[in-house]
Design a protein around this motif. Structure first.
Motif, PDB file in Angstrom:
ATOM      1  N   ASN A 144      -6.216   2.080  -6.885  1.00 49.76           N
ATOM      2  CA  ASN A 144      -5.564   0.816  -6.516  1.00 49.76           C
ATOM      3  C   ASN A 144      -4.940   0.932  -5.132  1.00 49.76           C
ATOM      4  O   ASN A 144      -5.001  -0.004  -4.330  1.00 49.76           O
ATOM      5  CB  ASN A 144      -4.509   0.449  -7.552  1.00 49.76           C
ATOM      6  CG  ASN A 144      -4.145  -1.010  -7.486  1.00 49.76           C
ATOM      7  OD1 ASN A 144      -4.788  -1.792  -6.801  1.00 49.76           O
ATOM      8  ND2 ASN A 144      -3.105  -1.382  -8.204  1.00 49.76           N
ATOM      9  N   THR A 190       0.836  -1.205   0.000  1.00 48.71           N
ATOM     10  CA  THR A 190       0.000   0.000   0.000  1.00 48.71           C
ATOM     11  C   THR A 190       0.865   1.247   0.000  1.00 48.71           C
ATOM     12  O   THR A 190       0.617   2.188  -0.763  1.00 48.71           O
ATOM     13  CB  THR A 190      -0.931   0.006   1.226  1.00 48.71           C
ATOM     14  OG1 THR A 190      -1.722  -1.185   1.219  1.00 48.71           O
ATOM     15  CG2 THR A 190      -1.835   1.220   1.218  1.00 48.71           C
ATOM     16  N   ASN A 227      -7.749  -3.347   2.004  1.00 45.42           N
ATOM     17  CA  ASN A 227      -7.420  -4.748   2.264  1.00 45.42           C
ATOM     18  C   ASN A 227      -6.625  -4.923   3.550  1.00 45.42           C
ATOM     19  O   ASN A 227      -6.612  -6.013   4.128  1.00 45.42           O
ATOM     20  CB  ASN A 227      -6.632  -5.332   1.092  1.00 45.42           C
ATOM     21  CG  ASN A 227      -7.518  -5.651  -0.082  1.00 45.42           C
ATOM     22  OD1 ASN A 227      -8.721  -5.826   0.062  1.00 45.42           O
ATOM     23  ND2 ASN A 227      -6.925  -5.705  -1.258  1.00 45.42           N
ATOM     24  N   LEU A 279      -7.670   0.590  -2.688  1.00 49.97           N
ATOM     25  CA  LEU A 279      -8.055  -0.820  -2.605  1.00 49.97           C
ATOM     26  C   LEU A 279      -7.106  -1.599  -1.697  1.00 49.97           C
ATOM     27  O   LEU A 279      -7.549  -2.355  -0.824  1.00 49.97           O
ATOM     28  CB  LEU A 279      -8.090  -1.431  -4.005  1.00 49.97           C
ATOM     29  CG  LEU A 279      -8.495  -2.884  -4.109  1.00 49.97           C
ATOM     30  CD1 LEU A 279      -9.960  -3.047  -3.740  1.00 49.97           C
ATOM     31  CD2 LEU A 279      -8.240  -3.399  -5.511  1.00 49.97           C
ATOM     32  N   TRP A 280      -5.805  -1.398  -1.884  1.00 53.76           N
ATOM     33  CA  TRP A 280      -4.829  -2.074  -1.025  1.00 53.76           C
ATOM     34  C   TRP A 280      -4.961  -1.604   0.409  1.00 53.76           C
ATOM     35  O   TRP A 280      -4.833  -2.397   1.350  1.00 53.76           O
ATOM     36  CB  TRP A 280      -3.405  -1.839  -1.530  1.00 53.76           C
ATOM     37  CG  TRP A 280      -3.017  -2.769  -2.620  1.00 53.76           C
ATOM     38  CD1 TRP A 280      -3.078  -2.537  -3.954  1.00 53.76           C
ATOM     39  CD2 TRP A 280      -2.516  -4.096  -2.469  1.00 53.76           C
ATOM     40  NE1 TRP A 280      -2.643  -3.637  -4.642  1.00 53.76           N
ATOM     41  CE2 TRP A 280      -2.291  -4.605  -3.755  1.00 53.76           C
ATOM     42  CE3 TRP A 280      -2.232  -4.894  -1.362  1.00 53.76           C
ATOM     43  CZ2 TRP A 280      -1.791  -5.883  -3.964  1.00 53.76           C
ATOM     44  CZ3 TRP A 280      -1.738  -6.168  -1.576  1.00 53.76           C
ATOM     45  CH2 TRP A 280      -1.523  -6.652  -2.862  1.00 53.76           C
TER      46      TRP A 280
END
Length: 88
Positions: free
Chosen positions: A69, A9, A76, A72-73
């Motif tokens: 992205n 990330t 997560n 998104l990471w």
């Protein structure tokens, strides 16, 4: 897994920021202001006109997808954390 997700990330954040800065520099270097820096255009009796620049829409989209992205990471991280024994 948690450490790898956090590092990934962070790397997405750094690389997307670097690409966004590079894209801004490219836009400045290829913009209309470059006319005043060309020696030939400074010569007496010479007139230079700025025509156009190729669309950089796809490059802007690549920066947006890089940020998405990274988000998104980042999201997560929570789910990976829930799978560790660090979570009570």
């Amino acid at each position: 897994d948690l450490a790898v997700t956090i590092v990934t990330t962070f790397l997405w954040l750094v690389s997307t920021s670097a690409w966004a800065k590079a894209l801004a520099d490219i836009k400045i270097a290829t913009g209309a202001s470059i006319i005043t820096l060309i020696d030939f255009c400074k010569a007496p009796g010479t007139t230079c006109h700025f025509g156009s620049v190729t669309s950089m829409r796809t490059l802007n989209v690549s920066v947006i997808f890089g940020l998405l992205n990274m988000v998104l990471w980042g999201g997560n991280i929570w789910f990976v954390y829930k799978d560790t024994n660090l979570h009570g």
